[in-house]
Motif scaffolding. Structure first.
Motif, PDB file in Angstrom:
ATOM      1  N   PHE A 158      99.059  14.470 -18.804  1.00  0.00           N
ATOM      2  CA  PHE A 158      98.560  15.244 -19.522  1.00  0.00           C
ATOM      3  C   PHE A 158      98.687  16.239 -20.589  1.00  0.00           C
ATOM      4  CE2 PHE A 158      95.526  16.169 -15.021  1.00  0.00           C
ATOM      5  CZ  PHE A 158      95.369  14.640 -14.523  1.00  0.00           C
ATOM      6  N   LEU A 159      99.995  15.586 -20.931  1.00  0.00           N
ATOM      7  CA  LEU A 159     100.697  16.755 -21.639  1.00  0.00           C
ATOM      8  C   LEU A 159     100.025  16.478 -23.323  1.00  0.00           C
ATOM      9  CD1 LEU A 159     104.104  17.336 -20.502  1.00  0.00           C
ATOM     10  CD2 LEU A 159     103.293  18.841 -22.255  1.00  0.00           C
ATOM     11  N   ALA A 160      99.431  16.638 -23.518  1.00  0.00           N
ATOM     12  CA  ALA A 160      99.130  16.265 -25.029  1.00  0.00           C
ATOM     13  C   ALA A 160     100.217  16.109 -26.102  1.00  0.00           C
ATOM     14  CB  ALA A 160      98.002  17.392 -25.413  1.00  0.00           C
ATOM     15  N   PRO A 161     100.974  17.261 -26.173  1.00  0.00           N
ATOM     16  CA  PRO A 161     102.494  16.349 -27.068  1.00  0.00           C
ATOM     17  C   PRO A 161     103.414  15.330 -26.516  1.00  0.00           C
ATOM     18  CG  PRO A 161     102.652  18.422 -25.992  1.00  0.00           C
ATOM     19  CD  PRO A 161     101.515  18.682 -25.964  1.00  0.00           C
ATOM     20  N   LEU A 162     102.613  14.947 -25.626  1.00  0.00           N
ATOM     21  CA  LEU A 162     103.346  13.802 -25.132  1.00  0.00           C
ATOM     22  C   LEU A 162     102.609  12.577 -25.457  1.00  0.00           C
ATOM     23  CD1 LEU A 162     105.065  14.071 -22.044  1.00  0.00           C
ATOM     24  CD2 LEU A 162     105.526  14.988 -24.092  1.00  0.00           C
ATOM     25  N   THR A 163     101.168  12.372 -26.353  1.00  0.00           N
ATOM     26  CA  THR A 163      99.751  11.226 -26.264  1.00  0.00           C
ATOM     27  C   THR A 163     100.848  10.632 -27.371  1.00  0.00           C
ATOM     28  OG1 THR A 163      98.214  12.711 -26.162  1.00  0.00           O
ATOM     29  CG2 THR A 163      97.951  11.114 -27.290  1.00  0.00           C
ATOM     30  N   GLY A 164     100.502   9.447 -26.910  1.00  0.00           N
ATOM     31  CA  GLY A 164     100.598   8.154 -27.950  1.00  0.00           C
ATOM     32  C   GLY A 164     102.838   8.191 -28.099  1.00  0.00           C
ATOM     33  N   ASN A 165     102.315   7.264 -29.680  1.00  0.00           N
ATOM     34  CA  ASN A 165     103.883   7.046 -30.163  1.00  0.00           C
ATOM     35  C   ASN A 165     103.577   7.326 -32.002  1.00  0.00           C
ATOM     36  OD1 ASN A 165     106.160   7.090 -29.751  1.00  0.00           O
ATOM     37  ND2 ASN A 165     106.433   4.934 -30.007  1.00  0.00           N
ATOM     38  N   GLY A 166     104.324   8.090 -32.429  1.00  0.00           N
ATOM     39  CA  GLY A 166     104.000   7.954 -33.721  1.00  0.00           C
ATOM     40  C   GLY A 166     103.028   8.431 -34.524  1.00  0.00           C
ATOM     41  N   GLU A 167     102.480   7.678 -35.280  1.00  0.00           N
ATOM     42  CA  GLU A 167     101.104   8.245 -36.063  1.00  0.00           C
ATOM     43  C   GLU A 167     100.075   8.206 -35.161  1.00  0.00           C
ATOM     44  OE1 GLU A 167     100.539   8.171 -40.357  1.00  0.00           O
ATOM     45  OE2 GLU A 167     102.524   7.157 -39.935  1.00  0.00           O
ATOM     46  N   LYS A 168     100.250   7.357 -34.437  1.00  0.00           N
ATOM     47  CA  LYS A 168      98.777   7.209 -32.530  1.00  0.00           C
ATOM     48  C   LYS A 168      98.911   8.245 -31.792  1.00  0.00           C
ATOM     49  CE  LYS A 168      98.376   2.169 -33.089  1.00  0.00           C
ATOM     50  NZ  LYS A 168      98.793   1.030 -32.695  1.00  0.00           N
ATOM     51  N   GLY A 169     100.003   9.374 -32.326  1.00  0.00           N
ATOM     52  CA  GLY A 169     100.120  10.731 -31.243  1.00  0.00           C
ATOM     53  C   GLY A 169      99.249  12.082 -31.190  1.00  0.00           C
ATOM     54  N   TRP A 170      99.767  12.612 -31.012  1.00  0.00           N
ATOM     55  CA  TRP A 170      98.982  13.738 -30.899  1.00  0.00           C
ATOM     56  C   TRP A 170     100.138  14.524 -32.227  1.00  0.00           C
ATOM     57  CZ3 TRP A 170     101.049  19.553 -30.164  1.00  0.00           C
ATOM     58  CH2 TRP A 170      99.874  20.125 -30.158  1.00  0.00           C
ATOM     59  N   PHE A 171      99.335  15.261 -32.087  1.00  0.00           N
ATOM     60  CA  PHE A 171      99.711  15.761 -33.817  1.00  0.00           C
ATOM     61  C   PHE A 171     101.505  16.741 -33.769  1.00  0.00           C
ATOM     62  CE2 PHE A 171      95.520  18.062 -32.720  1.00  0.00           C
ATOM     63  CZ  PHE A 171      95.140  16.959 -33.919  1.00  0.00           C
ATOM     64  N   GLY A 172     102.381  15.992 -35.022  1.00  0.00           N
ATOM     65  CA  GLY A 172     103.240  16.180 -34.417  1.00  0.00           C
ATOM     66  C   GLY A 172     104.534  14.944 -34.734  1.00  0.00           C
ATOM     67  N   TRP A 173     103.879  14.260 -33.797  1.00  0.00           N
ATOM     68  CA  TRP A 173     103.949  12.504 -33.972  1.00  0.00           C
ATOM     69  C   TRP A 173     104.916  11.750 -33.697  1.00  0.00           C
ATOM     70  CZ3 TRP A 173     101.552  15.502 -38.285  1.00  0.00           C
ATOM     71  CH2 TRP A 173      99.992  15.099 -38.456  1.00  0.00           C
ATOM     72  N   PRO A 174     105.702  12.575 -33.050  1.00  0.00           N
ATOM     73  CA  PRO A 174     107.516  11.783 -32.371  1.00  0.00           C
ATOM     74  C   PRO A 174     107.391  10.551 -32.654  1.00  0.00           C
ATOM     75  CG  PRO A 174     106.691  13.642 -30.983  1.00  0.00           C
ATOM     76  CD  PRO A 174     106.051  13.416 -32.059  1.00  0.00           C
ATOM     77  N   THR A 175     108.072   9.630 -32.565  1.00  0.00           N
ATOM     78  CA  THR A 175     108.660   8.191 -31.837  1.00  0.00           C
ATOM     79  C   THR A 175     109.300   8.615 -31.236  1.00  0.00           C
ATOM     80  OG1 THR A 175     107.838   7.657 -34.342  1.00  0.00           O
ATOM     81  CG2 THR A 175     108.715   6.294 -33.339  1.00  0.00           C
ATOM     82  N   ASP A 176     109.104   7.780 -29.904  1.00  0.00           N
ATOM     83  CA  ASP A 176     110.370   7.746 -28.845  1.00  0.00           C
ATOM     84  C   ASP A 176     110.024   6.538 -27.728  1.00  0.00           C
ATOM     85  OD1 ASP A 176     112.194   8.260 -26.651  1.00  0.00           O
ATOM     86  OD2 ASP A 176     112.509  10.419 -27.080  1.00  0.00           O
ATOM     87  N   ALA A 177     110.546   5.159 -27.939  1.00  0.00           N
ATOM     88  CA  ALA A 177     110.331   4.307 -26.805  1.00  0.00           C
ATOM     89  C   ALA A 177     111.037   4.607 -25.610  1.00  0.00           C
ATOM     90  CB  ALA A 177     111.115   3.220 -27.516  1.00  0.00           C
ATOM     91  N   ARG A 178     112.114   5.186 -25.070  1.00  0.00           N
ATOM     92  CA  ARG A 178     112.310   5.229 -24.129  1.00  0.00           C
ATOM     93  C   ARG A 178     111.076   6.287 -23.934  1.00  0.00           C
ATOM     94  NH1 ARG A 178     113.160   4.284 -19.660  1.00  0.00           N
ATOM     95  NH2 ARG A 178     114.935   5.627 -18.321  1.00  0.00           N
ATOM     96  N   LEU A 179     110.866   7.404 -24.054  1.00  0.00           N
ATOM     97  CA  LEU A 179     109.146   7.794 -22.676  1.00  0.00           C
ATOM     98  C   LEU A 179     108.479   7.346 -23.639  1.00  0.00           C
ATOM     99  CD1 LEU A 179     109.058  11.539 -23.232  1.00  0.00           C
ATOM    100  CD2 LEU A 179     107.522  11.786 -25.433  1.00  0.00           C
ATOM    101  N   GLU A 180     107.664   6.049 -24.391  1.00  0.00           N
ATOM    102  CA  GLU A 180     106.751   5.519 -23.537  1.00  0.00           C
ATOM    103  C   GLU A 180     106.902   5.087 -22.281  1.00  0.00           C
ATOM    104  OE1 GLU A 180     103.095   5.443 -25.544  1.00  0.00           O
ATOM    105  OE2 GLU A 180     104.361   7.550 -25.465  1.00  0.00           O
ATOM    106  N   GLU A 181     108.656   4.381 -22.108  1.00  0.00           N
ATOM    107  CA  GLU A 181     109.270   3.267 -20.892  1.00  0.00           C
ATOM    108  C   GLU A 181     108.826   4.269 -19.837  1.00  0.00           C
ATOM    109  OE1 GLU A 181     112.635   1.410 -19.375  1.00  0.00           O
ATOM    110  OE2 GLU A 181     112.132   1.455 -21.287  1.00  0.00           O
TER     111      GLU A 181
END
Length: 525
Positions: free
Chosen positions: A437-460
């Protein structure tokens, strides 16, 4: 001399006029000071609370959540799932119609869910394993997954962040990266577009054609009965002016009270304070797409500067209304956990300075967005700026109103070219109860929420959480997700507070306990 026939005609006309006048006088108007101004009307395009609340006024959802947080049917009349939870079939209840009179159909639902899934964290994960969403008939639709999807009802009832509101197909076909221009919904209220004045007033009228469910209202579920004819959101920026307007009867309700006036409102004989929504939290968010926070060491240094007690004391003031909490989930909730890696909620300036030196921070000021007139958040940025400076950063506070912050944070340009580096915002309890539900954890990189972090481990880890076999496994994965948020320097929690709504005592009643502020069931005397 006037004939009897003409007299009867005149009497009938006067009676008709009297009835119209009486009806107009009988109309009830609820005047509310919302959290902040409404400028973005697309609740799929932003996670702004005011836009979300606007969504609940004019749209409906397939499912809601009751006061206990359990999903309940809303637009859906009946549903069933296959034994292996790969096929879910839903039938819409009778009486659903859009504000223009068109019936709500399965085509509208399928199109709306597709657009929602492009913007929402859980929606993205859900559609990644969705084989097909199909229209069975005008009132029935089916979702078929490539593997068991046990969180279907949680997804369709998601109360905040980006709720899956149902729109007409012609509107839902708008690309997800473009804001809608048509506000036709099927909810209990209708936007009165000709009276919409951003910065001044938003007006909603009761939808006379809305058919509520028979159950009592509970959370975002149950019967959504509009008990006032008109709702006006009145924009008052100054906190003292808000309070004066309520005490003097010029407005009926302040959605979130300015906490510096808590003591006065608490003692005011004409005011009642209502705890209608769960405790919420605040967080510091960074732009990981551009320097300097594209460097994880520098992002971690900023997190080490956080002093939760100082920040919460400055913003909230009254100790009974706030608490520090280092978990990314609500403290005391199912997934709350004390394992937070290096993060303690207390400043660690020496370690922060060490990281800045190792990372080669060039001393360029970071742009911290600041909305001084937004009383819900306006004390945080100046205090955060001081903390960052003590940690070795140079900081530039850029002043604007809150709606401008919401627009500015969408920009991916470097901070000195119209972008940004940091802002602080608030989250409701339902936004943070579940890592998906956490919006800051939406997506990965530029497809994510504002701030756009890239974290493959988090996605997994998020994917593993989605398909966890039981609550015990979800709990372990939620802990790992939290640790990864800190180790990846994604964002930092600032603390929790209890939001209070103020209403005119003996004039306003029926405020529903819900995960977000709702305006159905409210009566005005």
């Amino acid at each position: 001399m006037t004939s009897p026939g003409r007299l009867r005609t005149l009497a009938a006309a006067l009676l008709g006029l009297a009835i119209l006048v009486a009806q107009a006088q009988a109309q009830t108007t609820l005047r509310v000071v919302p959290q902040f101004d409404l400028k973005i009307l697309d609740p799929i395009w932003t996670t702004a609370f005011t836009t979300r609340n606007h969504g609940y006024m004019i749209y409906d959802t397939l499912f809601g959540v009751d006061e206990a947080g359990k999903p309940q049917p809303q637009m859906v009349g009946a549903f069933e799932a296959s034994p292996d939870k790969t096929v879910w079939t839903f039938t819409l209840r009778d009486g659903l119609a859009f504000h223009d009179g068109a019936p709500v159909t399965s085509e509208d639902v399928v199109a709306s869910l597709a657009r929602w899934a492009k913007r929402d964290s859980l929606g993205q994960k859900m559609y990644a394993v969705l084989d097909k969403a199909e229209v069975v008939d005008a009132k029935t639709f089916r979702l078929t997954f490539s593997r068991p999807f046990t969180m279907t009802l949680e997804a369709l009832s998601k109360p905040s962040g980006v709720p899956p509101f149902i729109m007409p197909k012609r509107v839902a076909d708008t690309p997800a990266d473009k804001q809608i221009e048509d506000t036709t919904g099927s909810g209990p209220f209708m936007l009165k577009a000709d009276e919409f004045r951003p910065g001044e007033k938003v007006v909603y009228l009761k939808n006379p054609a809305y058919v509520p469910r028979a159950e009592p209202p509970s959370g975002t579920a149950g019967g959504k009965v509009a008990k006032v004819d008109r709702v006006e959101w009145v924009m008052i920026k100054d906190a003292q002016t808000q309070v004066n307007a309520l005490v003097n009867g010029e407005v009926d309700m302040i959605e979130w009270i300015p906490t510096e006036h808590y003591a006065k409102l608490k003692e005011s004989p004409g005011v009642e304070l209502v705890n209608a929504i769960p405790s919420g939290s605040y967080a510091m968010h960074m732009n990981h797409l551009v320097p300097p926070f594209d460097n994880p060491k520098i992002a971690k240094a900023a997190i080490l500067a956080v002093n939760q007690e100082a920040l919460m004391r400055a913003q909230i003031g009254f100790k009974e209304l706030y608490r520090t909490c280092t978990s990314i989930y609500p403290c005391g909730s199912q997934f709350a956990d004390g394992q937070t890696s290096y993060f303690t909620g207390k400043p660690q300036f020496a370690e922060a300075k060490k990281l800045l030196q190792e990372a080669g921070y060039d001393g360029k000021p970071i742009v911290l967005l600041y909305a001084p007139e937004f009383v819900v958040l306006n004390k945080f940025p100046p205090v955060m700026a001081q903390l960052l400076q003590q940690a070795g950063f140079k900081v530039e506070l850029q002043t604007m109103d809150w709606p401008s912050v919401l627009i500015r944070r969408t920009k991916k340009d470097p901070a000195d070219k119209g972008g940004w580096n940091m802002f602080i915002t608030g989250w409701g309890g339902p936004d943070t109860m579940n890592p998906l539900f956490l919006a800051p954890l939406t997506g990965n990189g530029e497809k994510g929420w504002f701030g756009w972090p890239t974290d493959a481990r988090l996605e997994e880890l998020k994917t593993q959480f989605l398909f966890a076999a039981d609550d015990a496994e979800r709990k372990k994965l939620a802990e790992q997700i939290q640790l990864q948020v800190f180790d990846g320097a994604i964002f930092a929690p600032v603390g929790e507070s209890t939001p209070l709504t103020a209403v005119r005592k003996n004039h306003v009643s029926g405020v529903v306990k819900a995960p977000i502020t709702v305006f159905w069931n409210i009566e005005k005397k």
